[in-house]
Motif scaffolding. Structure first.
Motif, mmCIF file in Angstrom:
data_model
loop_
_atom_site.group_PDB
_atom_site.id
_atom_site.type_symbol
_atom_site.label_atom_id
_atom_site.label_comp_id
_atom_site.label_asym_id
_atom_site.label_seq_id
_atom_site.Cartn_x
_atom_site.Cartn_y
_atom_site.Cartn_z
ATOM 1 N N PRO A 58 0.825 -1.213 0.000
ATOM 2 C CA PRO A 58 0.000 0.000 0.000
ATOM 3 C C PRO A 58 0.854 1.257 0.000
ATOM 4 O O PRO A 58 2.033 1.231 0.382
ATOM 5 N N ALA A 60 0.958 5.016 1.751
ATOM 6 C CA ALA A 60 0.448 5.580 2.992
ATOM 7 C C ALA A 60 0.202 7.075 2.834
ATOM 8 O O ALA A 60 1.004 7.783 2.220
ATOM 9 N N CYS A 89 6.316 0.961 2.711
ATOM 10 C CA CYS A 89 5.180 1.304 1.856
ATOM 11 C C CYS A 89 5.656 1.581 0.439
ATOM 12 O O CYS A 89 6.835 1.868 0.190
ATOM 13 N N PRO A 140 -3.340 0.047 -3.033
ATOM 14 C CA PRO A 140 -4.286 0.374 -1.956
ATOM 15 C C PRO A 140 -3.775 1.569 -1.160
ATOM 16 O O PRO A 140 -2.556 1.727 -0.976
ATOM 17 N N ALA A 142 -3.540 3.497 2.289
ATOM 18 C CA ALA A 142 -3.671 3.420 3.748
ATOM 19 C C ALA A 142 -3.672 4.833 4.304
ATOM 20 O O ALA A 142 -2.668 5.539 4.243
ATOM 21 N N TRP A 144 -3.713 7.216 7.358
ATOM 22 C CA TRP A 144 -3.339 7.180 8.763
ATOM 23 C C TRP A 144 -3.640 8.512 9.441
ATOM 24 O O TRP A 144 -3.333 9.572 8.897
ATOM 25 N N ILE A 158 -0.593 -5.540 6.648
ATOM 26 C CA ILE A 158 -1.554 -5.047 5.658
ATOM 27 C C ILE A 158 -1.348 -5.743 4.315
ATOM 28 O O ILE A 158 -2.298 -6.224 3.681
ATOM 29 N N TRP A 162 -4.150 -8.267 2.846
ATOM 30 C CA TRP A 162 -4.811 -7.809 1.617
ATOM 31 C C TRP A 162 -4.662 -8.855 0.507
ATOM 32 O O TRP A 162 -5.611 -9.137 -0.237
ATOM 33 N N VAL A 212 -7.325 1.150 5.245
ATOM 34 C CA VAL A 212 -6.772 0.934 3.909
ATOM 35 C C VAL A 212 -7.940 0.802 2.940
ATOM 36 O O VAL A 212 -8.863 0.019 3.182
#
Length: 617
Positions: A58, A60, A89, A140, A142, A144, A158, A162, A212
């Protein structure tokens, strides 16, 4: 469920046996703790990360909303934690006010991080996310909350979850709250969450502090929110996005990592109050966008939980069905209390008379029936709760059925109107249960959970009346696997579709079995804590036999893991279990098991950006 009783005080022998069980349980916990720590110590996190490296990771987005020194420290802590991930990430973006970004000179070059000025976007988080999506990375996303510090294995969790989830649209995880001002480990609180429910999300931001999203899901949500005349810009901004993005998804669409992936500091009471008020307003706005009129207010006694009070736009007819054998005082109190507090006009009452011979009851039923205030449905034969209710349903006309025990009374004002209003939150709702108390005020029913050893339990049973329960679940509108039929509103079409109660459960399990069959058919079962009543619980009969074996054979897989009860919670105490102190080690062992499984074929790393997205100004 309705047939059990609280029981008599324990004898000295019973108390001694309970002490011995606790001692044995403590020994088992010590052994399990030692084994968990030992296995975790042999787990190589870097090796796990290398195994998961081929999977799509993912990107972020760290969102910081306040230009304060505390926000700067939190943002740096969050970014540092993302840089130090075992599996990094795909990309990191910091979305923050200009004053915060000024403290991060050189970060973008050092850590492959994009800085986006929130002030240049009018303080709109949705515009910032549009810019992220328009970059077209395709991974994807994410999102935060900058207040959270990701654990070093968060991205690895994650990525692995996923990849193994069948078609995920979103993902969230458990988290930990800890007091930075003390080294006391007892101050650490684990937030062990149930699996996803859009109903529960209305009552509490259960997915925070990190969600996410599949890019298309996030894009559709921010586009809808972009049309809002006054988009959320305060602490509830991320909650607004979650409500919009996840509101139409199902439990199967959203993955839940049942391990803590983030650490949050404990907020002050003043900060918690301000955030709660903002989130309640966000939830009310989300319901308004769906065309639902509701009053949403924070519960002062339960930080983070909202009292959600929808107002029904329609008034479908409700048929109230009350079975009884004698018990004139109970029936009279039940019927009169229900009428006085209903707050609703479109209902009728049917009393199932199971061969009563009590003159007082027969006189009451004759008078009420003659005045057309209720209908009497005669029933003969052995007691069978399922059969007598099934038979009575055929003599009623309501589009909703309210199954009510004769020993329920002292209803909360507007109880029936509140039950009906909850059904308009989602067209898939087929059953709505109430919060029931014992006469002394202690909780009798706050939703039912499944357990392999005990079959089914009332959540938080026996807790004091003012106890909101673990993470406020007693006070939260939410889905459950089941609710008790002592007081439950059921959609008639769904009830008929399933053939009603299974008459092979004459005494117990019939309500739980019905709820589980409703859920298997795609319906939702909801607990409405605003609706309250007193339940004397089987004052007029005792359970003669059970159909436990049939229940177990039918629902064994569900008993192994209740969707709405965390596997690390004690099913009897409703608090984190004995391994809570070693949550990091237990998580490491679980991660090794997850990553060691067969890896799926990696998906393409590039996905075209969603249509209609443009770079934010």
């Amino acid at each position: 469920m309705a047939g059990s009783s609280r029981g008599k005080p324990d004898s000295p022998l019973k108390r001694a046996e309970r002490v011995l069980r606790r001692l044995r349980g403590s020994a088992v916990r010590i052994l399990r703790t030692g084994r968990t720590v030992a296995v975790a110590g042999r787990t190589d996190l870097a090796a796990l990360a290398r195994r998961a490296a081929p999977l799509p990771r993912p990107e972020a987005v760290v969102v910081c909303l306040e230009p304060s020194p505390e926000a700067v420290r939190a943002g740096r802590r969050c970014l540092d934690a993302l840089v130090d991930q075992a599996l990094p990430c795909a990309h990191v973006t910091l979305l923050a006010p200009r004053a915060v970004l000024a403290q991060f000179d050189g970060v973008a070059e050092a850590a492959d991080t994009t800085l986006l000025d929130l002030d240049a976007m009018g303080g709109s988080v949705t515009r910032g996310l549009r810019a992220v999506l328009a970059a077209g990375r395709g991974a994807p996303v994410a999102v935060w909350d900058a207040a959270a510090a990701p654990c070093d294995d968060a991205v690895l969790w994650i990525t692995s979850t996923w990849a193994r989830h069948p078609g995920p649209r979103a993902l969230y995880a458990d988290h930990v709250e800890t007091d930075d001002t003390t080294r006391d480990t007892a101050a650490t609180q684990l937030h062990l969450k149930p699996r996803f429910s859009p109903i529960h999300l209305l009552a509490r931001d259960v997915v925070a502090p990190m969600v996410v999203y599949e890019p298309q899901v996030l894009a559709a949500a921010v586009e809808r929110l972009a049309t809002e005349p006054q988009p959320a810009t305060g602490p509830g901004a991320l909650y607004a996005i979650a409500l919009e993005a996840l509101g139409g998804l199902t439990l199967a669409d959203v993955a839940h990592v049942a391990e803590p992936l983030n650490v949050l500091p404990v907020r002050s009471a003043a900060a918690e109050h301000a955030i709660a008020a903002d989130r309640a307003a966000v939830a009310a706005a989300a319901l308004a966008r769906r065309g639902i009129d509701a009053v949403v207010r924070p519960l002062d006694a339960c930080p983070g939980v909202h009292d959600v009070a929808p107002r029904a736009a329609h008034a479908p007819r409700v048929s109230i069905i009350i079975p009884t054998k004698n018990g004139a005082e109970l029936v009279t109190t039940c019927v009169e209390s229900a009428r006085a507090q209903a707050g609703y006009e479109a209902y009728d009452v049917t009393v199932i008379d199971h061969a009563s011979d009590e003159p007082a009851l027969l006189d009451y039923l004759a008078r009420e029936s003659a005045a057309s205030r209720l209908r009497v449905f005669p029933y003969a034969g052995p007691f069978n709760f399922a059969a007598m209710n099934n038979a009575a349903v055929k003599a009623t006309e309501g589009s909703w059925l309210l199954f009510l025990n004769n020993d329920v009374s002292d209803f909360s004002p507007g109880w029936l109107a509140d039950l009906v209003a909850v059904t308009e939150l989602d067209p898939r709702i087929a059953a709505v249960g109430a919060r029931l108390r014992y006469p002394d005020g202690d909780l009798q029913h706050g939703g039912a959970i499944l357990d392999r050893k005990r079959m089914c339990l009332h959540l938080h049973r026996g807790r004091p009346a003012d106890d909101p329960g673990y993470l406020g679940r007693v006070a939260s509108l939410q889905e459950f696997s089941a609710v008790t039929a002592a007081c439950v509103l059921v959609r008639r079409s769904a009830f008929v579709q399933l053939g009603g109660f299974d008459e092979r459960f004459p005494n117990d399990y019939n309500d739980i079995d019905l709820c589980l069959r409703l859920r298997r058919a795609g319906w939702k079962v909801v607990y409405a804590p605003r609706v309250q009543a007193v339940h004397w619980e089987s004052r007029t009969r005792r359970v003669g036999g059970t159909a436990r074996d049939l229940f177990v054979s039918r629902w064994a897989p569900s008993l192994a893991r209740d969707d709405f009860f965390h596997p690390y919670l004690s099913p009897t105490e409703f608090v984190p279990d004995g391994l809570a102190r070693v949550w990091r080690e237990r998580k490491r062992v679980a991660l090794a098991s997850l990553v060691a499984g067969p890896l799926p074929r990696p998906a393409p790393m590039f996905i075209a950006p969603p249509r209609g997205l443009k770079h934010a100004a």
